[in-house]
Write a protein that holds these residues in place. Structure first.
Motif, PDB file in Angstrom:
ATOM      1  N   GLU A  15       0.831  -1.203   0.000  1.00  0.00           N
ATOM      2  CA  GLU A  15       0.000   0.000   0.000  1.00  0.00           C
ATOM      3  C   GLU A  15       0.873   1.264   0.000  1.00  0.00           C
ATOM      4  O   GLU A  15       0.591   2.224  -0.714  1.00  0.00           O
ATOM      5  CB  GLU A  15      -0.895  -0.018   1.240  1.00  0.00           C
ATOM      6  N   LEU A  16       1.934   1.254   0.781  1.00  0.00           N
ATOM      7  CA  LEU A  16       2.800   2.422   0.910  1.00  0.00           C
ATOM      8  C   LEU A  16       3.665   2.674  -0.320  1.00  0.00           C
ATOM      9  O   LEU A  16       3.954   3.826  -0.649  1.00  0.00           O
ATOM     10  CB  LEU A  16       3.719   2.264   2.126  1.00  0.00           C
ATOM     11  N   THR A  17       4.093   1.602  -0.994  1.00  0.00           N
ATOM     12  CA  THR A  17       5.079   1.746  -2.073  1.00  0.00           C
ATOM     13  C   THR A  17       4.520   1.574  -3.478  1.00  0.00           C
ATOM     14  O   THR A  17       5.161   1.999  -4.438  1.00  0.00           O
ATOM     15  CB  THR A  17       6.212   0.720  -1.900  1.00  0.00           C
ATOM     16  N   ILE A  24       6.677  -8.081  -4.256  1.00  0.00           N
ATOM     17  CA  ILE A  24       7.447  -8.027  -3.009  1.00  0.00           C
ATOM     18  C   ILE A  24       7.956  -9.417  -2.655  1.00  0.00           C
ATOM     19  O   ILE A  24       9.136  -9.603  -2.349  1.00  0.00           O
ATOM     20  CB  ILE A  24       6.583  -7.455  -1.867  1.00  0.00           C
ATOM     21  N   ARG A  25       7.076 -10.394  -2.704  1.00  0.00           N
ATOM     22  CA  ARG A  25       7.473 -11.769  -2.367  1.00  0.00           C
ATOM     23  C   ARG A  25       8.533 -12.294  -3.335  1.00  0.00           C
ATOM     24  O   ARG A  25       9.466 -12.983  -2.935  1.00  0.00           O
ATOM     25  CB  ARG A  25       6.255 -12.682  -2.343  1.00  0.00           C
ATOM     26  N   ARG A  26       8.417 -11.956  -4.601  1.00  0.00           N
ATOM     27  CA  ARG A  26       9.420 -12.392  -5.585  1.00  0.00           C
ATOM     28  C   ARG A  26      10.781 -11.758  -5.323  1.00  0.00           C
ATOM     29  O   ARG A  26      11.809 -12.411  -5.462  1.00  0.00           O
ATOM     30  CB  ARG A  26       8.958 -12.056  -7.001  1.00  0.00           C
ATOM     31  N   LYS A  27      10.798 -10.486  -4.953  1.00  0.00           N
ATOM     32  CA  LYS A  27      12.063  -9.821  -4.650  1.00  0.00           C
ATOM     33  C   LYS A  27      12.715 -10.441  -3.415  1.00  0.00           C
ATOM     34  O   LYS A  27      13.935 -10.590  -3.367  1.00  0.00           O
ATOM     35  CB  LYS A  27      11.855  -8.318  -4.454  1.00  0.00           C
ATOM     36  N   ILE A  28      11.914 -10.825  -2.448  1.00  0.00           N
ATOM     37  CA  ILE A  28      12.441 -11.488  -1.249  1.00  0.00           C
ATOM     38  C   ILE A  28      12.971 -12.873  -1.612  1.00  0.00           C
ATOM     39  O   ILE A  28      14.092 -13.234  -1.248  1.00  0.00           O
ATOM     40  CB  ILE A  28      11.355 -11.570  -0.157  1.00  0.00           C
ATOM     41  N   GLU A  29      12.177 -13.643  -2.347  1.00  0.00           N
ATOM     42  CA  GLU A  29      12.570 -15.009  -2.725  1.00  0.00           C
ATOM     43  C   GLU A  29      13.829 -15.032  -3.581  1.00  0.00           C
ATOM     44  O   GLU A  29      14.660 -15.928  -3.456  1.00  0.00           O
ATOM     45  CB  GLU A  29      11.421 -15.691  -3.469  1.00  0.00           C
TER      46      GLU A  29
END
Length: 70
Positions: A15-17, A24-29
């Motif tokens: 929501e913020l970005t 987001i989950r893909r960047k973390i993974e």
């Protein structure tokens, strides 16, 4: 920038970005983002300070990174 809250869940971070939950989950993974922590209840919390460093192109070495449990 001053934060009253340092960590937010993925939904709030999205929501913020403007990033989607999936992005987001893909960047973390993929390891592109290391500025997150897994809370005791297993939820992923994003470190807003780490994100700001990443956006500015600064080294995120000093921010909280996910640690696996032994």
């Amino acid at each position: 920038m001053t934060y009253s809250i340092r960590y937010v869940q993925i939904g709030k971070f999205a929501e913020l970005t403007g990033y989607t939950d999936k992005a987001i989950r893909r960047k973390i993974e993929s390891g592109a983002w290391v500025f997150f922590e897994k809370a005791p209840d297993k939820k992923i919390l994003i470190d807003l300070r780490g994100y700001e460093l990443w956006v500015r192109g600064n080294n995120t070495e000093g921010c909280v990174q996910y640690r696996t449990q032994p």
